[in-house]
Design an enzyme around this catalytic site. Structure first.
Site, PDB file in Angstrom:
ATOM      1  N   ASN A 198      18.205  42.828  51.040  1.00  0.00           N
ATOM      2  CA  ASN A 198      19.525  43.141  50.505  1.00  0.00           C
ATOM      3  C   ASN A 198      19.403  44.446  49.743  1.00  0.00           C
ATOM      4  O   ASN A 198      18.513  44.605  48.918  1.00  0.00           O
ATOM      5  CB  ASN A 198      20.012  42.026  49.577  1.00  0.00           C
ATOM      6  CG  ASN A 198      21.403  42.298  49.038  1.00  0.00           C
ATOM      7  OD1 ASN A 198      22.132  43.131  49.565  1.00  0.00           O
ATOM      8  ND2 ASN A 198      21.784  41.589  47.989  1.00  0.00           N
ATOM      9  N   GLY A 199      20.314  45.385  49.998  1.00  0.00           N
ATOM     10  CA  GLY A 199      20.270  46.683  49.345  1.00  0.00           C
ATOM     11  C   GLY A 199      20.432  47.798  50.350  1.00  0.00           C
ATOM     12  O   GLY A 199      20.812  47.568  51.508  1.00  0.00           O
ATOM     13  N   LYS A 211      31.591  38.657  47.571  1.00  0.00           N
ATOM     14  CA  LYS A 211      31.788  38.147  46.219  1.00  0.00           C
ATOM     15  C   LYS A 211      31.130  39.047  45.182  1.00  0.00           C
ATOM     16  O   LYS A 211      31.725  39.380  44.168  1.00  0.00           O
ATOM     17  CB  LYS A 211      31.225  36.729  46.112  1.00  0.00           C
ATOM     18  CG  LYS A 211      31.376  36.099  44.734  1.00  0.00           C
ATOM     19  CD  LYS A 211      32.821  35.855  44.404  1.00  0.00           C
ATOM     20  CE  LYS A 211      32.993  35.218  43.053  1.00  0.00           C
ATOM     21  NZ  LYS A 211      34.406  35.143  42.660  1.00  0.00           N
ATOM     22  N   GLU A 267      46.711  43.006  39.114  1.00  0.00           N
ATOM     23  CA  GLU A 267      45.880  41.871  39.520  1.00  0.00           C
ATOM     24  C   GLU A 267      46.606  40.981  40.523  1.00  0.00           C
ATOM     25  O   GLU A 267      46.013  40.491  41.485  1.00  0.00           O
ATOM     26  CB  GLU A 267      45.449  41.070  38.292  1.00  0.00           C
ATOM     27  CG  GLU A 267      44.681  39.786  38.583  1.00  0.00           C
ATOM     28  CD  GLU A 267      43.359  39.996  39.303  1.00  0.00           C
ATOM     29  OE1 GLU A 267      42.793  38.989  39.769  1.00  0.00           O
ATOM     30  OE2 GLU A 267      42.907  41.160  39.416  1.00  0.00           O
ATOM     31  N   ARG A 294      29.526  35.047  49.583  1.00  0.00           N
ATOM     32  CA  ARG A 294      29.229  36.429  49.254  1.00  0.00           C
ATOM     33  C   ARG A 294      29.778  37.384  50.314  1.00  0.00           C
ATOM     34  O   ARG A 294      29.867  38.580  50.088  1.00  0.00           O
ATOM     35  CB  ARG A 294      27.712  36.621  49.120  1.00  0.00           C
ATOM     36  CG  ARG A 294      27.114  35.870  47.946  1.00  0.00           C
ATOM     37  CD  ARG A 294      25.600  35.944  47.962  1.00  0.00           C
ATOM     38  NE  ARG A 294      25.113  37.274  47.673  1.00  0.00           N
ATOM     39  CZ  ARG A 294      24.829  37.735  46.466  1.00  0.00           C
ATOM     40  NH1 ARG A 294      25.024  36.965  45.413  1.00  0.00           N
ATOM     41  NH2 ARG A 294      24.373  38.948  46.296  1.00  0.00           N
ATOM     42  N   GLU A 311      44.063  40.639  48.939  1.00  0.00           N
ATOM     43  CA  GLU A 311      42.730  40.123  49.250  1.00  0.00           C
ATOM     44  C   GLU A 311      42.776  38.961  50.234  1.00  0.00           C
ATOM     45  O   GLU A 311      41.985  38.918  51.187  1.00  0.00           O
ATOM     46  CB  GLU A 311      42.031  39.641  47.971  1.00  0.00           C
ATOM     47  CG  GLU A 311      41.357  40.696  47.152  1.00  0.00           C
ATOM     48  CD  GLU A 311      40.656  40.101  45.943  1.00  0.00           C
ATOM     49  OE1 GLU A 311      39.528  40.525  45.658  1.00  0.00           O
ATOM     50  OE2 GLU A 311      41.230  39.210  45.278  1.00  0.00           O
ATOM     51  N   CYS A 363      24.602  41.091  50.625  1.00  0.00           N
ATOM     52  CA  CYS A 363      24.079  40.106  51.558  1.00  0.00           C
ATOM     53  C   CYS A 363      23.555  38.898  50.786  1.00  0.00           C
ATOM     54  O   CYS A 363      23.446  38.918  49.565  1.00  0.00           O
ATOM     55  CB  CYS A 363      22.960  40.718  52.392  1.00  0.00           C
ATOM     56  SG  CYS A 363      23.374  42.308  53.130  1.00  0.00           S
ATOM     57  N   HIS A 381      59.460  56.895  40.370  1.00  0.00           N
ATOM     58  CA  HIS A 381      58.735  58.145  40.589  1.00  0.00           C
ATOM     59  C   HIS A 381      57.968  58.096  41.924  1.00  0.00           C
ATOM     60  O   HIS A 381      56.757  58.351  41.981  1.00  0.00           O
ATOM     61  CB  HIS A 381      57.785  58.424  39.427  1.00  0.00           C
ATOM     62  CG  HIS A 381      58.475  58.603  38.119  1.00  0.00           C
ATOM     63  ND1 HIS A 381      59.062  59.789  37.722  1.00  0.00           N
ATOM     64  CD2 HIS A 381      58.729  57.720  37.115  1.00  0.00           C
ATOM     65  CE1 HIS A 381      59.622  59.638  36.540  1.00  0.00           C
ATOM     66  NE2 HIS A 381      59.428  58.384  36.144  1.00  0.00           N
ATOM     67  N   TRP A 440      25.969  41.605  55.563  1.00  0.00           N
ATOM     68  CA  TRP A 440      27.247  42.310  55.499  1.00  0.00           C
ATOM     69  C   TRP A 440      26.936  43.749  55.902  1.00  0.00           C
ATOM     70  O   TRP A 440      26.231  44.460  55.206  1.00  0.00           O
ATOM     71  CB  TRP A 440      27.805  42.232  54.086  1.00  0.00           C
ATOM     72  CG  TRP A 440      29.263  42.548  53.942  1.00  0.00           C
ATOM     73  CD1 TRP A 440      30.313  41.692  54.081  1.00  0.00           C
ATOM     74  CD2 TRP A 440      29.836  43.811  53.599  1.00  0.00           C
ATOM     75  NE1 TRP A 440      31.505  42.348  53.847  1.00  0.00           N
ATOM     76  CE2 TRP A 440      31.237  43.650  53.551  1.00  0.00           C
ATOM     77  CE3 TRP A 440      29.304  45.079  53.331  1.00  0.00           C
ATOM     78  CZ2 TRP A 440      32.112  44.694  53.247  1.00  0.00           C
ATOM     79  CZ3 TRP A 440      30.179  46.118  53.029  1.00  0.00           C
ATOM     80  CH2 TRP A 440      31.554  45.918  52.989  1.00  0.00           C
ATOM     81  N   LYS A 478      45.191  40.135  44.249  1.00  0.00           N
ATOM     82  CA  LYS A 478      44.998  38.793  44.800  1.00  0.00           C
ATOM     83  C   LYS A 478      45.757  38.629  46.113  1.00  0.00           C
ATOM     84  O   LYS A 478      45.255  38.050  47.073  1.00  0.00           O
ATOM     85  CB  LYS A 478      45.479  37.734  43.802  1.00  0.00           C
ATOM     86  CG  LYS A 478      44.539  37.485  42.662  1.00  0.00           C
ATOM     87  CD  LYS A 478      43.279  36.793  43.141  1.00  0.00           C
ATOM     88  CE  LYS A 478      42.136  37.068  42.179  1.00  0.00           C
ATOM     89  NZ  LYS A 478      41.567  38.399  42.275  1.00  0.00           N
TER      90      LYS A 478
END
Length: 579
Positions: free
Chosen positions: A97-98, A574, A452, A27, A459, A2, A475, A71, A456
């Site tokens: 936050n947490g 983020k 990667e 974020r 995402e 958050c 395989h 969030w 991307k």
């Protein structure tokens, strides 16, 4: 994950807090809210984006306010579950936050004593505990409650009848900005750059009171001092500067980021922890983990030192890595799983090194030594320039451990990135944009890049994408290949070229559309690729850096073509500050 922002000073607080929350939008969040101390406490909170503002906000004249972007973890996104949360009387407000792990037992206990809960969140239990302790001294009330909380928190609290904001931190980031006749708190330093470049990073267990004259800190009930640090990021770095999205801006900053990071490291003395290294274990999450995998290939190839890369959240389930140097890789320096791995390494007496982008972050305080990336603030949720900065750090490590074998490649690396930025990827975008699934394949150090590239793509486009070592396609994944599943193949000149060509031909025989990144002069690749994107014909480092940028641009332009919210992909944050 958050965002938290608080202000106390001589200016009207509500619009400043809203602007601060907008700086923290990257974020990730699903709702937002703020509480303002005017004549009394006023709270306004909503599900959705901050653009849904109320005219009432601009009319609030209070000079103390706290705000939050949420969030969802406990309870669905809704107005009721959004922060701030208040006590039964509506006279105390907190943002948090947490995760409070024992919130369920606390709620039952408080409910039995008559407290009425209005949300499903873990946070609301905290404000009701404070309510029972508050008799005009909010600092004492918060200090009395904190020992009862199990889990992580960064929190701000305000109350009617109390001058100041009370802040506390345990396991979640919180930084205080000091300005002229104002004090500001935020979960990320980027939100403070509009106001000040002087900051104090709270440490775990710290409690602070914020007044216009500045902060006062306590730890374990005793006053403490923390150093005031100067942030060398400029406010212009968190503005778009004419680009359509932060992600595109940050992609184009990469030649400078790579060069600045590499040259700064090469100008420094070699850290003691990099001397006489017999083995390395890298711990990281997400994009940083993919960069760590690439580091494994590079260091083992050039230095003949065993390296293993571990997903930070899985590190606790493995035996400690012998006498290895443990390297924690985290752009923010606050990634919860990576910090836990770093603490475990220290507990087993391993030498530790942090690779991070943020001075004063938790990782820098935990590790024996830190290698700083010079990426500057990264706003887009999808990491780009931080990945390239991490590669610069890893190439520096490989250069040090190999006795300088990579020096010339490092010094010219920015040129390969700049050339890649000039490529036209529109034919590749057209091939990818209508796919339901995409596969990315590579060998050697280009296998982590395939991972990667897939990350991307998924995402920011929401297209299902998977990365594979090219030899693994036979395989199992072969069963999924068809004319509707394009493959992006990384096929640079070198040792793996013949095997990659063989893999690509097998895919082509099954009607798979192919985007190949490789030797632009190769007739073999021209014959089999639907789209051929040239890579530099120089060394491995140049090809890796160019392929990195091309994969980022392919994902970006595909997402734009699909109309996606590039900088704020759904459900993602983020900085992941909870485990």
């Amino acid at each position: 994950m958050c965002g938290i922002f608080g202000y106390i000073g001589e200016k009207r607080a509500a619009p400043l807090v809203l602007a601060g929350l907008q700086r923290l939008e990257y974020r990730g969040y699903d709702s937002f809210g703020l509480a303002v101390l005017d004549r009394d406490l006023w709270v306004w909170k909503k599900e959705g984006r901050i653009s849904r503002q109320s005219p009432e906000v601009s009319r609030r004249r209070g000079r103390t306010a706290i705000g939050h972007t949420r969030w969802a973890t406990h309870g669905e996104p809704s107005d009721a579950n959004a922060h701030p949360h208040t006590d039964c009387k509506g006279s105390i407000a907190i943002v948090h936050n947490g995760i409070i792990e024992n919130y369920a037992s606390l709620r039952r206990e408080l409910s039995s004593r008559g407290h009425a809960f209005r949300s499903e969140t873990d946070t609301e239990a905290i404000v009701h505990l404070i309510e029972e302790q508050y008799h005009g001294d909010l600092l004492s009330a918060v200090m009395a409650v904190l020992p009862r909380l199990e889990g992580s928190y960064a929190l701000l609290a305000i109350a009617e009848g109390y001058e100041g904001i009370v802040a506390a931190r345990q396991g979640s980031p919180l930084v205080i900005g000091i300005s002229d006749r104002a004090c500001i708190a935020a979960s990320d330093v980027t939100a403070l750059l509009d106001h000040t470049d002087r900051v104090v990073y709270l440490e775990d267990g710290d409690v602070a009171t914020l007044l216009p004259s500045g902060p006062a800190l306590w730890h374990g009930g005793e006053p403490v001092r923390r150093p005031v640090q100067k942030v060398d990021w400029a406010v212009e770095e968190v503005r778009l500067g004419g680009f359509a999205h932060y992600m595109l801006k940050e992609i184009y900053e990469q030649p400078s980021v790579f060069s600045t990071t590499a040259r700064a490291l090469l100008a420094e003395d070699v850290p003691d922890v990099l001397k006489d290294v017999s083995g390395i274990t890298l711990v990281a999450c997400g994009t940083s983990y993919k960069a760590s995998l690439l580091c494994q290939y590079l260091v083992e190839e050039y230095c003949s030192i065993p390296v293993r890369a571990e997903i930070a959240s899985e590190f606790r389930y493995h035996a400690p890595p012998g006498d290895d140097l443990v390297v924690a890789v985290t752009q923010s320096g606050e990634t919860a799983d990576t910090l836990s791995a770093l603490k475990r390494a220290r507990m087993h007496n391993h030498a530790t090194l942090a690779v991070t982008n943020v001075l004063g972050s938790s990782a820098t305080r935990l590790a024996d030594h830190t290698l700083f990336m010079r990426a500057g603030p990264e706003i887009s949720v999808a990491a780009t320039k931080s990945f390239v900065a991490e590669l610069a750090v890893f190439l520096y490590i490989a250069d040090v451990l190999s006795g300088g074998r990579l020096r010339s490649s490092i010094l010219s690396g920015h040129e390969a990135i700049g050339e890649a930025l000039l490529q036209d990827l529109s034919p590749a975008v057209e091939l990818c944009r209508d796919a339901s699934s995409l596969f990315f394949v590579g060998r050697g150090p280009f296998f982590p890049l395939a991972l990667e590239g897939a990350l991307k793509m998924k995402e920011i486009t929401y297209i299902h994408a998977e990365g594979y070592a090219a030899g693994e396609i036979k395989h199992g994944p072969f069963a999924l290949l068809s004319q509707g599943t394009p493959v992006v193949a990384l096929c640079p000149p070198g040792e793996s070229f013949p095997a990659m060509v063989s893999n690509i031909r097998e895919m082509k025989a099954r009607g798979v559309p192919l985007v190949v990144m490789g030797d632009g002069e190769s007739q073999e690749l021209r014959d089999i690729a639907d789209v051929l994107v040239p890579l530099p014909d120089g060394d491995t480092v140049s090809a890796v850096l160019a392929a990195t940028v091309l994969l980022q641009l392919l994902a970006y332009h595909t997402a734009v073509a699909l109309g996606r919210d590039v900088d704020k992909p759904r459900n993602l944050a983020k900085s992941v500050t909870v485990e």
